[in-house]
Structures are given as structure tokens and as C-alpha cells.
Design a protein around this motif. Sequence first.
Motif, PDB file in Angstrom:
ATOM      1  N   ASP A  69       0.851  -1.298  -0.130  1.00 40.61           N
ATOM      2  CA  ASP A  69      -0.002  -0.073   0.191  1.00 40.61           C
ATOM      3  C   ASP A  69       0.787   1.255   0.160  1.00 40.61           C
ATOM      4  O   ASP A  69       1.351   1.660   0.804  1.00 40.61           O
ATOM      5  CB  ASP A  69      -0.866  -0.066   1.403  1.00 40.61           C
ATOM      6  N   LYS A  70       0.900   1.832  -1.063  1.00 43.14           N
ATOM      7  CA  LYS A  70       1.822   3.168  -1.357  1.00 43.14           C
ATOM      8  C   LYS A  70       1.336   4.309  -0.577  1.00 43.14           C
ATOM      9  O   LYS A  70       2.220   4.949  -0.059  1.00 43.14           O
ATOM     10  CB  LYS A  70       2.150   3.155  -2.719  1.00 43.14           C
ATOM     11  N   LYS A  71       0.133   4.207  -0.549  1.00 40.10           N
ATOM     12  CA  LYS A  71      -0.579   5.483   0.156  1.00 40.10           C
ATOM     13  C   LYS A  71      -0.237   5.340   1.751  1.00 40.10           C
ATOM     14  O   LYS A  71      -0.195   6.696   2.194  1.00 40.10           O
ATOM     15  CB  LYS A  71      -1.908   5.479   0.059  1.00 40.10           C
ATOM     16  N   THR A  72      -0.099   4.116   2.361  1.00 42.17           N
ATOM     17  CA  THR A  72       0.349   4.338   3.658  1.00 42.17           C
ATOM     18  C   THR A  72       1.697   3.907   4.162  1.00 42.17           C
ATOM     19  O   THR A  72       2.095   3.567   5.015  1.00 42.17           O
ATOM     20  CB  THR A  72      -0.458   3.390   4.310  1.00 42.17           C
ATOM     21  N   ASN A  73       2.429   3.733   2.818  1.00 42.96           N
ATOM     22  CA  ASN A  73       4.121   3.253   3.034  1.00 42.96           C
ATOM     23  C   ASN A  73       3.993   1.990   3.948  1.00 42.96           C
ATOM     24  O   ASN A  73       4.928   1.860   4.740  1.00 42.96           O
ATOM     25  CB  ASN A  73       4.998   4.197   3.725  1.00 42.96           C
TER      26      ASN A  73
END
Length: 260
Positions: A172-176
Motif C-alpha cells: 500500500d503505497k499510500k500508507t507506506n
Amino acid sequence: MDSKDYIASGILELYVAGSLSEKENQEVYKAMQKYPEVLAEVQSIENAIVKLTAFSKKDSAYSFDSIKNQLKVEQPKVIPITKPKTNWLQYSGWAASLLIGSILIFTLSKNNQLKQQVASEKEVLEAQIDSASTNLAAAEKLIEVFRDKDIISVPLAGQTVSPTSYAKVYWDKKTNSIYLDAKGLPEPPKGKVYQVWSLKLSPLTPTSLGTLDSFTADNNKIFTITNANESEAFGITLEPAGGSLSPTLEQLYTLGAVSS
């Protein structure tokens, strides 16, 4: 009955003759202890009988049979002054009281133990409910992650050291962060631990994402790991406990590249 009544009643003669009941003997004995004159009268009666018996041996015309008729007893006998028999019923009552007391103490102790056990079981149950609620919330979160179209799914295939191993990364790139499903890995040997790596491929640059220290204890084998790297691949190696600064490629269990 006072001392005069005892002396006048004739009961003292019957006491000496042994013709009273056990209860009456006890009453006379108590009166002898209470009234010295009653005791003196009993002793006087006993002495008189002894003297008359001795006299009857000398004069057969005045036989002891006449004395029996005067006293109106069947078999005269001098009764020694003895203490009444022990009241065993009283002692039995004490023993019964002690037994009942012991049973009550034992019952109260058992009740306290039961209350403590119930309280302990209640705490365990509450903890299990809290854990179940937490696990349910985590499961629902994972379902949302797996269904999110923006989550990058990266399958990790088994390598030479363990061809049957497999794992999967949900990035999940949005939450790293990544969610690692490591169910396909075998139990690590004692003193060893799995270590997760983020890889840049050109040139090959590994960055450690940490070790799976709770792998054996975690039944689901799903781990949440922070990853702020521009990862091009993910790999899992088997390392000594505590982890390594760089991956041991001979112990590379799984490897997978991020799709472009």
C-alpha cells in the motif's frame, strides 16, 4: 429439697442400701457436696449398719433380717461415695459441634476458591472476547486491503534452498506499508529467523524491512511492515537470530519482482 428434707425423707437410707436410680444417686451425691450435714447423716447410717451387722454375729436373736425389714430393702449394701459417671453425651455434643464447625470452615474455603476460579475464568473470557474483537477488526481491515484496486500484489516464489516455499506481499503505497502473507514458509530452525528485504535491482541494493520474530507464535502468518522504499522486488532470507546487515543469498527462500 434442703438438708432437713433429705434427712427426713428416708432417701439417704435407700442411697446407702443401693436402691436408688442413677439419677437419684447423682442428686444425693450433689446434696452431700452441698450440705455437710447430709454427708454426716450418710456416714452415720453406714456406721450404724456396720455396728448392727457386727452385733448380729453375737446375738442371733437380733438378726440382720430385722434390719432389712426396717429399711424395707431387698438386698442391703453399703454404697461407696463416688463421683457420678462422666456425661459422655455432653462430650459427644462438643465433638459434634467441632465437626460441624470444621465442615463449615471447609465449605467456606471451597466457596472462596470457587469465587476466585469464577473470577479468573471471567477475566480469561473477557480477554478472549477482546482478542476476538481485535482479530475481527484486523481481519476486516485485511479484507479491505486485499480488495483495494490500488494495492500492489507481489507474489514471492520459492528459490533453490526451498523450492516449495511461497509468500505474497500486498503493498500500500499510500500508507507506506506492506502486508506480508508468509503462510507458505516452513517453520524456521531454532536460532534462525526470517528477514524481509526491499530490493532495488540495478544495481542490486537490499534494504532490510525487519525480521519476523513472531513467526512461530503467529498462527495467521500475516505481518504488517513499514516500507517507504521505492521497491522493485521483495525477498525473504533465513538469517541468524537478530538478523543480518545484508541478505544471505544462499538462504534466499522466496523472491518476487514488482510488476511495472
